[in-house]
Design an enzyme around this catalytic site. Structure first.
Site, PDB file in Angstrom:
ATOM      1  N   THR A   1      -1.837   2.977  -6.291  1.00 59.72           N
ATOM      2  CA  THR A   1      -1.455   3.532  -7.597  1.00 59.72           C
ATOM      3  C   THR A   1      -0.031   3.134  -7.985  1.00 59.72           C
ATOM      4  O   THR A   1       0.279   3.029  -9.163  1.00 59.72           O
ATOM      5  CB  THR A   1      -1.562   5.073  -7.573  1.00 59.72           C
ATOM      6  OG1 THR A   1      -0.850   5.563  -6.434  1.00 59.72           O
ATOM      7  CG2 THR A   1      -2.999   5.520  -7.479  1.00 59.72           C
ATOM      8  N   THR A   2       0.838   2.924  -6.995  1.00 59.35           N
ATOM      9  CA  THR A   2       2.217   2.496  -7.302  1.00 59.35           C
ATOM     10  C   THR A   2       2.217   1.015  -7.691  1.00 59.35           C
ATOM     11  O   THR A   2       2.813   0.633  -8.696  1.00 59.35           O
ATOM     12  CB  THR A   2       3.135   2.715  -6.073  1.00 59.35           C
ATOM     13  OG1 THR A   2       2.972   4.053  -5.624  1.00 59.35           O
ATOM     14  CG2 THR A   2       4.582   2.471  -6.413  1.00 59.35           C
TER      15      THR A   2
ATOM     16  N   ASP B   1       3.684   8.939  -3.762  1.00 57.62           N
ATOM     17  CA  ASP B   1       2.376   8.525  -4.283  1.00 57.62           C
ATOM     18  C   ASP B   1       2.497   8.322  -5.800  1.00 57.62           C
ATOM     19  O   ASP B   1       2.837   9.265  -6.530  1.00 57.62           O
ATOM     20  CB  ASP B   1       1.340   9.617  -3.960  1.00 57.62           C
ATOM     21  CG  ASP B   1      -0.028   9.275  -4.495  1.00 57.62           C
ATOM     22  OD1 ASP B   1      -0.561   8.217  -4.128  1.00 57.62           O
ATOM     23  OD2 ASP B   1      -0.568  10.059  -5.299  1.00 57.62           O
TER      24      ASP B   1
ATOM     25  N   ASP C   1      -5.670   9.270   0.342  1.00 52.45           N
ATOM     26  CA  ASP C   1      -5.590   7.808   0.188  1.00 52.45           C
ATOM     27  C   ASP C   1      -6.303   7.109   1.350  1.00 52.45           C
ATOM     28  O   ASP C   1      -7.033   6.138   1.157  1.00 52.45           O
ATOM     29  CB  ASP C   1      -4.130   7.354   0.146  1.00 52.45           C
ATOM     30  CG  ASP C   1      -3.472   7.672  -1.191  1.00 52.45           C
ATOM     31  OD1 ASP C   1      -4.119   8.367  -1.993  1.00 52.45           O
ATOM     32  OD2 ASP C   1      -2.335   7.254  -1.425  1.00 52.45           O
TER      33      ASP C   1
END
Length: 547
Positions: A102-103, A69, A412
């Site tokens: 988020t990545t 994550d 998520d």
């Protein structure tokens, strides 16, 4: 800093220790900033997609975290450089706002900075690059609206929501159970959602984990699970149609606020004191005259409580009497859990014994204590509540790291389901949306006569870096795969063609059921562009000397 005057009386400032400070200006400052941000983006690049690798991070006190994550990796990394910290904040803001992607947002920002460096080498001014990126981001966001699809769902038709949550979970370590975890996430969100207002309060979903069992044992409980057991081992372990008194006051005799001292010099006085305390507890638990100032109006027969949940501890004497009076009790329950229990059971949190009335009791169809494995671990399940708008996802796993990573994955997944309830538009995943936007941005570049068109084309190349990273992480030839998918999109005029990461045999993401939320993808592009603009506009970096 000191003020001095020259021979003509003009003031000037003397700044101390200027020779010890380092200073970078102009192009050198911009290149140094890009060089600082690039390694952070490269760390996350290998974690992108369903075949992305995990990172193992060890904290100074020896705690180990294994995750892919993006927000968690950057949160736990020890980053010193201020520009690299901007990327950490970028992934954090994507996590707060959307909860997923988020990545991708950091990889996107890193690609934009790398493209900007090439333009700076060609002598293009950073402000013109920033303006070109801004124009390109607007084109990309509008194009996403154009290629997005809306779908209808309801309490009976949850399949579209489940499919989108499965896409999120497919890149996690828990992907072998993605179907069951996606269904649990969607059912949890729909249980607490207000579909009329399109609002979801994720605070009403409690995620609890217990080491032991296997991932498949993860379950959704329409109620609350508390990591506590009954205060006395002989209290009943199962209570049906429970009426619950929720207390935030200690189960002890009152203590004077002033300093006090009791002298006991005979056995009789001690006996009297003990009897008085026992009578006090007895009155608390059984009954007492209401009205007189020193009386306690508490859990007597009129109130009818069959379970007490208390934020504080009990005196041994009180515990013993509660057991004898057949009033089960739970102690040391945290404040957040008390609030959730109150919401779920429809009860009121009572701060004083005097205020307890039958109307303030919570109601639950079943309260049971469950033990796990061969250990003495027990947990309390409060189920079939009066108000089922508070639910618990109870995770099982082989070790603590697995449970923590599953919690992050579930978070998520819950955020994706919440975003879809707020806005039910989706785009197709597997890099198809980025490739489609890249083609649209490149086609629009020629319409701009200024130097900005170079920046707009660079933006299109940066968009290609995400599908390229997906192909690379899946063991495919990145350039070959990307060019084949691009030509297929143009030939078939199909914006759903993406990278076949799972080797299914088709590039059409509709057939693979790979979806992403529209607002998540738009937010990625807008946030990455904002941060890159901020970094490009810095042309002077003054840093203190290293000690």
């Amino acid at each position: 800093m000191a003020l001095a005057f020259d021979e003509f009386g003009r003031p000037f400032l003397i700044l101390k220790e200027q020779d010890q400070k380092t200073r970078l200006r102009g192009l050198d400052a911009q290149k140094a900033n890009i060089a600082a941000a690039r390694p952070v983006a490269r760390i996350l690049r290998t974690s992108l997609g369903p075949k992305g690798m995990d990172k193992m991070l060890q904290s100074p006190d020896g705690d180990v975290t294994i995750t892919n994550d993006g927000a968690t990796i950057l949160e736990l990394m020890d980053v010193d450089n201020q520009i690299a910290k901007l990327l950490v904040e970028l992934s954090r803001s994507q996590d707060y706002e959307i909860g997923d992607g988020t990545t991708g947002v950091v990889v996107m920002a890193g690609a934009l900075l790398e493209e900007a460096e090439k333009l700076l080498d060609r002598g293009i001014h950073p402000i013109r690059i920033a303006e070109g990126y801004e124009m390109a981001s607007r084109i990309a966001v509008e194009h996403l609206e154009h290629i997005a699809h809306k779908f209808d769902f309801g309490p009976t038709n949850i399949e579209p929501l489940v499919q989108t949550c499965m896409t999120t979970l497919s890149s996690k370590i828990v992907n072998r159970c993605k179907r069951s975890l996606a269904e649990i996430s969607v059912k949890a969100v729909l249980a607490v959602a207000d579909l009329e207002r399109k609002d979801v309060n994720l605070d009403l979903i409690k995620v609890e984990g217990k080491v032991g069992g296997k991932l498949e044992d993860t379950e959704l409980i329409y109620g609350i699970v508390v990591d506590k057991d009954m205060s006395h081992p002989q209290m009943p372990k199962r209570i049906e149609d429970a009426k619950i008194a929720i207390l935030t006051c200690p189960f002890e005799p009152p203590k004077p606020k002033t300093k006090h001292k009791v002298d006991i010099d005979t056995v009789e006085k001690f006996q009297t004191l003990r009897q008085q305390e026992q009578k006090y507890f007895d009155d608390m638990v059984q009954k007492c005259k209401a009205g007189s100032l020193d009386s306690i109006y508490f859990l007597h027969i009129d109130v009818g409580a069959t379970l007490v949940i208390c934020q504080w501890g009990f005196d041994d004497e009180a515990n013993h009497l509660l057991m004898h009076r057949n009033l089960p009790a739970v102690r040391w329950v945290g404040g957040v859990e008390l609030e959730l229990i109150a919401i779920a059971t429809g009860g009121r949190i009572v701060p004083r014994f005097q205020e307890l009335t039958p109307e303030k009791l919570g109601k639950a169809g079943l309260v049971r204590e469950k033990s796990f494995g061969t250990t003495k671990d027990r947990m309390l399940y409060i189920e079939h509540c009066a108000n089922s708008r508070a639910v618990t996802i109870f995770i099982r796993g082989g070790n603590k790291m697995m449970i923590e990573e599953t919690k992050r994955s579930i978070h998520d997944s819950l955020c994706v389901a919440r975003n879809l309830i707020r806005n039910n538009s989706i785009v197709y995943g597997g890099g198809s949306a980025e490739i489609s936007c890249s083609l649209a941005v490149e086609a629009a570049a020629d319409k701009y006569p200024g130097v900005e068109q170079y920046a707009i084309r660079a933006f299109a190349d940066a968009l290609d870096s995400l599908p390229m990273a997906l192909a690379e992480n899946s063991g495919l030839q990145p350039i070959e795969t990307l060019s084949a998918v691009k030509s297929q999109q143009i030939k078939e005029n199909n914006p759903c063609c993406g990278i076949d990461c799972n080797d299914v045999g088709t590039n059409d993401m509709r057939e693979q059921n790979v979806f992403e939320t529209l607002i998540g993808k738009q937010q990625q592009i807008l946030l990455a562009t904002q941060v890159v603009k901020m970094i490009l506009k810095i042309d002077d970096v003054i840093s203190p000397s290293d000690y």
